[in-house]
Structure formats: structure tokens, C-alpha cells
Design a protein around this motif. Structure first.
Motif, mmCIF file in Angstrom:
data_model
loop_
_atom_site.group_PDB
_atom_site.id
_atom_site.type_symbol
_atom_site.label_atom_id
_atom_site.label_comp_id
_atom_site.label_asym_id
_atom_site.label_seq_id
_atom_site.Cartn_x
_atom_site.Cartn_y
_atom_site.Cartn_z
ATOM 1 N N LEU A 194 0.829 -1.205 0.000
ATOM 2 C CA LEU A 194 0.000 0.000 0.000
ATOM 3 C C LEU A 194 0.864 1.255 0.000
ATOM 4 N N PRO A 195 0.539 2.188 -0.879
ATOM 5 C CA PRO A 195 1.249 3.460 -0.866
ATOM 6 C C PRO A 195 0.850 4.271 0.361
ATOM 7 N N TYR A 196 1.827 4.963 0.948
ATOM 8 C CA TYR A 196 1.525 5.782 2.119
ATOM 9 C C TYR A 196 2.466 6.975 2.160
ATOM 10 N N ILE A 197 2.032 7.976 2.921
ATOM 11 C CA ILE A 197 2.828 9.176 3.128
ATOM 12 C C ILE A 197 2.699 9.538 4.604
ATOM 13 N N VAL A 198 3.797 9.989 5.200
ATOM 14 C CA VAL A 198 3.791 10.400 6.602
ATOM 15 C C VAL A 198 3.787 11.923 6.657
ATOM 16 N N VAL A 199 2.821 12.473 7.367
ATOM 17 C CA VAL A 199 2.685 13.915 7.550
ATOM 18 C C VAL A 199 3.300 14.273 8.901
ATOM 19 N N ARG A 200 4.229 15.198 8.907
ATOM 20 C CA ARG A 200 4.913 15.590 10.146
ATOM 21 C C ARG A 200 4.518 16.988 10.636
ATOM 22 N N SER A 201 3.874 17.788 9.779
ATOM 23 C CA SER A 201 3.441 19.122 10.209
ATOM 24 C C SER A 201 2.080 19.440 9.598
ATOM 25 N N SER A 202 1.375 20.333 10.236
ATOM 26 C CA SER A 202 0.022 20.670 9.773
ATOM 27 C C SER A 202 0.029 21.278 8.376
ATOM 28 N N ILE A 239 -0.619 18.682 5.454
ATOM 29 C CA ILE A 239 -1.831 17.857 5.443
ATOM 30 C C ILE A 239 -2.568 17.918 4.112
ATOM 31 N N ALA A 240 -2.905 19.092 3.643
ATOM 32 C CA ALA A 240 -3.710 19.219 2.418
ATOM 33 C C ALA A 240 -3.023 18.567 1.227
ATOM 34 N N GLY A 241 -1.742 18.836 1.046
ATOM 35 C CA GLY A 241 -1.007 18.256 -0.075
ATOM 36 C C GLY A 241 -0.910 16.749 0.008
ATOM 37 N N ALA A 242 -0.701 16.236 1.220
ATOM 38 C CA ALA A 242 -0.592 14.788 1.404
ATOM 39 C C ALA A 242 -1.912 14.093 1.099
ATOM 40 N N ILE A 243 -3.008 14.675 1.538
ATOM 41 C CA ILE A 243 -4.325 14.088 1.268
ATOM 42 C C ILE A 243 -4.607 14.096 -0.229
ATOM 43 N N GLU A 244 -4.286 15.192 -0.887
ATOM 44 C CA GLU A 244 -4.501 15.289 -2.336
ATOM 45 C C GLU A 244 -3.672 14.232 -3.080
ATOM 46 N N LYS A 245 -2.393 14.101 -2.720
ATOM 47 C CA LYS A 245 -1.526 13.108 -3.366
ATOM 48 C C LYS A 245 -2.016 11.692 -3.122
ATOM 49 N N ALA A 246 -2.387 11.397 -1.878
ATOM 50 C CA ALA A 246 -2.845 10.047 -1.548
ATOM 51 C C ALA A 246 -4.151 9.715 -2.273
ATOM 52 N N ASP A 247 -5.042 10.681 -2.386
ATOM 53 C CA ASP A 247 -6.304 10.455 -3.092
ATOM 54 C C ASP A 247 -6.048 10.160 -4.569
ATOM 55 N N LYS A 248 -5.188 10.943 -5.208
ATOM 56 C CA LYS A 248 -4.846 10.699 -6.611
ATOM 57 C C LYS A 248 -4.209 9.327 -6.793
ATOM 58 N N THR A 249 -3.337 8.957 -5.868
ATOM 59 C CA THR A 249 -2.662 7.663 -5.942
ATOM 60 C C THR A 249 -3.651 6.519 -5.788
#
Length: 83
Positions: A45-53, A56-66
Motif C-alpha cells: 500500500l502506498p503511504y505518506i507520513v505527515v509531520r506538520s500541519s 496535510i492538504a497536499g498529502a491528502i490530495e496526493k494520496a487520493d490521486k494515488t
């Protein structure tokens, strides 16, 4: 996840608190931090770790596209201090 979503190509966006991450001061969460990423990798499973607020928005967008492109669940792990 493996029985249904991965097997049948059902994309999901999973927003997950990364318990046991570096900086999590709870003794009971430490074992979770040791296995979270290895389990996600073993499931493929692809995943991304968010370390700062601010991430968040960019990580959610990337994960959704993926997720939509790969037809797999994609995971956003919220590390300590990101929420």
C-alpha cells in the motif's frame, strides 16, 4: 484491506493517526510505531507520513490521486505534532 479492497481493486483514502511515531510519549503506543510502516509496505500500500500541519492538504490530495490511479487503498499517516 487485503481480502476486499486490494483483491477487488477498490481505492480508499485512509487517514490514520501514527501512534508510536517518534515523539509519541505513550508507552503502550510504541509497539505500533514499530510495525505500522512495515505492514503497509508488506501489503503493497502506498503511504505518506505527515509531520506538520502545513503538509496535510497536499498529502491528502496526493494520496487520493494515488488511490484512484492505482485502485488500491492509500494511507496518510499523521505523525506526532501534525494535528
Amino acid at each position: 484491506l487485503s481480502r476486499f479492497h486490494i483483491a477487488f481493486g477498490i481505492p480508499n483514502l485512509l487517514l490514520v493517526a501514527y501512534r508510536g511515531d517518534i515523539g509519541d510519549g505513550n508507552w503502550w503506543a510504541s509497539p505500533l510505531g514499530h510495525v505500522t510502516e512495515p505492514v503497509l509496505r508488506s501489503l503493497g500500500l502506498p503511504y505518506i507520513v505527515v509531520r506538520s500541519s502545513g503538509e496535510i492538504a497536499g498529502a491528502i490530495e496526493k494520496a487520493d490521486k494515488t488511490a484512484m490511479a492505482s485502485l488500491l487503498p492509500a494511507v496518510v499517516l499523521f505523525g506526532m505534532g501534525s494535528l
